[in-house]
Design an enzyme around this catalytic site. Structure first.
Site, PDB file in Angstrom:
ATOM      1  N   GLY A 163      60.499  19.852  -4.911  1.00 13.75           N
ATOM      2  CA  GLY A 163      59.893  20.020  -6.496  1.00 13.75           C
ATOM      3  C   GLY A 163      61.255  20.358  -7.381  1.00 13.75           C
ATOM      4  N   SER A 164      60.381  21.138  -8.036  1.00 12.71           N
ATOM      5  CA  SER A 164      61.667  21.602  -9.635  1.00 12.71           C
ATOM      6  C   SER A 164      62.264  22.532  -9.108  1.00 12.71           C
ATOM      7  CB  SER A 164      60.635  21.841 -10.884  1.00 12.71           C
ATOM      8  OG  SER A 164      60.177  22.653 -10.329  1.00 12.71           O
ATOM      9  N   THR A 165      63.693  23.046 -10.124  1.00  9.07           N
ATOM     10  CA  THR A 165      64.106  23.886  -9.975  1.00  9.07           C
ATOM     11  C   THR A 165      63.667  24.919 -10.559  1.00  9.07           C
ATOM     12  OG1 THR A 165      65.987  22.575 -10.598  1.00  9.07           O
ATOM     13  CG2 THR A 165      66.824  24.619 -10.680  1.00  9.07           C
ATOM     14  N   GLU A 219      66.067  20.779  -2.254  1.00 13.26           N
ATOM     15  CA  GLU A 219      66.098  19.575  -2.973  1.00 13.26           C
ATOM     16  C   GLU A 219      64.962  19.505  -4.304  1.00 13.26           C
ATOM     17  OE1 GLU A 219      67.942  17.284  -1.765  1.00 13.26           O
ATOM     18  OE2 GLU A 219      67.984  17.508   0.548  1.00 13.26           O
ATOM     19  N   THR A 269      60.533  26.046  -9.029  1.00 11.91           N
ATOM     20  CA  THR A 269      59.629  26.317  -8.683  1.00 11.91           C
ATOM     21  C   THR A 269      60.412  26.725  -7.169  1.00 11.91           C
ATOM     22  OG1 THR A 269      57.875  24.888  -9.169  1.00 11.91           O
ATOM     23  CG2 THR A 269      57.837  25.808  -7.088  1.00 11.91           C
ATOM     24  N   GLY A 270      62.004  26.081  -7.098  1.00 15.11           N
ATOM     25  CA  GLY A 270      62.463  26.405  -6.081  1.00 15.11           C
ATOM     26  C   GLY A 270      63.348  27.699  -5.815  1.00 15.11           C
ATOM     27  N   CYS A 293      63.592  12.004  -7.762  1.00 11.71           N
ATOM     28  CA  CYS A 293      64.596  12.606  -8.077  1.00 11.71           C
ATOM     29  C   CYS A 293      66.233  12.087  -8.358  1.00 11.71           C
ATOM     30  CB  CYS A 293      64.246  13.469  -6.663  1.00 11.71           C
ATOM     31  SG  CYS A 293      64.987  12.962  -5.661  1.00 11.71           S
TER      32      CYS A 293
END
Ligand code: NAD
Length: 470
Positions: free
Chosen positions: A222-224, A244, A226-227, A278
């Protein structure tokens, strides 16, 4: 009645008052009702997974691989129904590298994951020391996914986790729960009860997974942003993570490339899944000498690609999956227009359409610091930036925090490889962009994340290493 309705009804078993209507992003019509799960549903799923995992682990690699192969057959049997549901919920057309392709990739990945050998490694055997490296099951793995390739990315997380002897709790994106629920339902035709469960819910369920003491690893795509949140939430349990995250992949076209020959692959590198990928080509750097020719050839290819409702067999491009993403793409293209950049194609969405269609858009003569270049657009709008030296192109390609993929385009593969080695990205493709293979490791560098998926490396990341020394 759609052919997938039976699959959907059997998959979701919504409880009254705990459902949400999912709308087709191409038409605004209803696709189905998704359950709204909460943290208490997650607890039940984790308990079931914890109970089912030891017997599954005890089966060993061969029996688990056999179950994955049967699960692949089950996906193939339901392939058309899964593809139609995916097309309606996600928006992607049936044809082109889209819904049917995605479902095909699910069974393909299951088969490849089942077939990948993983033997213990003897790391030292010198007469004095005998040390072997084994990979043991982690226990329960949490899989949190995005909405762009909901089924395929779920399989990328589920297949190696199961193969390595783990149980899995999957949390689909709140935008695409039905596709993942249906896929999990099909896989469960061949798996022991409780081993694989989908829990639908929003960020609060994902955050609980990241902090859950009984979950040993989170596979996150998902998004950076949220990571980073998951890294923080998972710290107290020192959880293993594969992240990822977002990309902003550069492509560099060297002066010796043949514009006509590469235009088709450039197009699909950037516009696969209508740009919502992505590792799609998101910034194209083209040498002065062939800049106009590349712009012309790419525009000619792009203009022929039909966009529309996914179930129409003619279309190969679809809508943006949701309003937020439509607004991001619209804002970024507007910023490019405001800067005086040259719109070669598109850039003019219909104001009163029912779906989130943004037309295929190519923007030339744009500055490298324009938001359409510097931010991830995740949609069908490609900026084409002019450069005059390879050093300049490499510096610009490396100038962002993202480092998922990149590509170099040239008639001289040896020269292209030299440039590729200078680019900060987890994968650099030569004369193509974004292709993945179940045996080739895939992962990001910089803020695109860490950890590798696919192949032997991917299997190892779903186990805990243990050394037996003696
Ligand atoms: P997102 O980060 O908004 O959501 C992804 C998932 O995380 C969803 O299931 C969401 O519910 C969950 N989530 C949200 N907040 C959470 C929290 N605090 N804790 C735990 N889980 C939480 O991403 P998205 O918008 O669905 O996907 C688009 C992004 O994903 C893009 O940036 C794209 O580049 C990236 N992406 C990366 C890859 C890759 O392989 N690197 C693949 C696909 C998409």
């Amino acid at each position: 009645m759609e052919t997938y309705d039976a699959l959907l009804l059997a998959s979701t078993t919504p409880e009254p008052g705990r459902t949400r209507t999912i709308l087709d992003p191409a038409t605004g019509e209803e696709v189905g009702e998704a359950p709204v799960h909460g943290v208490e549903d997650l607890e039940r799923a984790v308990e079931a997974a914890t109970a089912a995992q030891p017997a599954w682990a005890a089966l060993g690699h061969e029996a688990r691989s056999a179950a994955l192969l049967r699960a692949a057959d089950a996906v193939d049997r339901s392939a058309e129904d899964l593809a139609r549901l995916l097309s309606r919920e996600q928006g992607k057309p049936l044809n082109g590298p889209n819904a049917r392709f995605e479902v095909g990739a699910c069974s393909g990945w299951l088969r490849a994951t089942a077939a990948t050998p993983l033997e213990p490694e003897t790391v030292v055997d010198d007469g004095q020391t005998h040390a072997e490296l084994h990979y043991r099951p982690i226990g329960v793995v949490g899989a949190i996914g995005p909405w762009n390739w909901p089924m395929m990315i779920a399989i990328w997380q589920i297949a190696p986790a199961l193969r390595m002897g783990n149980a899995v709790v999957v949390k689909p994106s709140e935008h695409t729960p039905l596709s993942v629920l249906a896929l999990v339902r099909v896989l469960n035709q061949e798996l022991p009860e409780g081993l694989l469960t989908a829990v639908c819910g929003g960020p609060e369920v994902g955050a609980r997974m990241a902090g859950h003491p009984a979950i040993g690893k989170i596979m996150f795509t998902g998004s950076t942003a949220t990571g980073k949140a998951i890294m923080k939430t998972s710290a107290d349990t020192v959880k293993r993570l594969t992240l990822e995250l977002g990309g902003n992949d550069a492509g560099i076209v060297l002066p010796d490339a043949d514009p006509k020959a590469i235009a088709g692959d450039l197009f699909w590198g950037a516009f696969i899944n209508t740009g919502q990928t992505c590792a799609a080509l998101k910034r194209l750097y083209v040498h002065d000498d062939i800049y106009e020719a590349v712009c012309e050839e790419l525009t000619a290819v792009a203009a022929t690609m039909p966009m529309g409702v996914g179930l129409d067999e003619a279309n190969v491009l679809g809508p943006l999956q949701n309003k937020q993403q439509f607004d991001i793409v619209a804002r970024l293209v507007q910023s490019a227009k405001d800067s005086g950049a040259r719109v070669l194609l598109g850039g003019n969405p219909e104001p009163d359409q029912p779906g989130y269609f943004y037309p295929t858009t190519l923007v030339a003569d744009i500055d490298n610091d324009n938001p359409l270049v510097a931010e991830e657009q995740f949609g069908p709008a490609l900026p084409i930036i002019r450069y005059s030296t390879v050093d300049e192109a490499v510096a610009k390609a490396n100038g962002l925090d993202a480092g998922l993929g990149a590509s170099v385009w040239s008639s001289n593969p040896a020269e292209a490889r030299k440039v590729a080695a200078r680019i900060q990205a987890g994968t650099v493709w030569i004369n193509s962009h974004g292709g993945v293979h179940p045996m080739v490791p895939f992962g990001g560098v910089k803020q695109s994340g860490y950890g590798l998926e696919f192949g032997v490396e991917g299997l190892k990341s779903l186990g805990v290493p243990q050394v037996i020394n003696g």
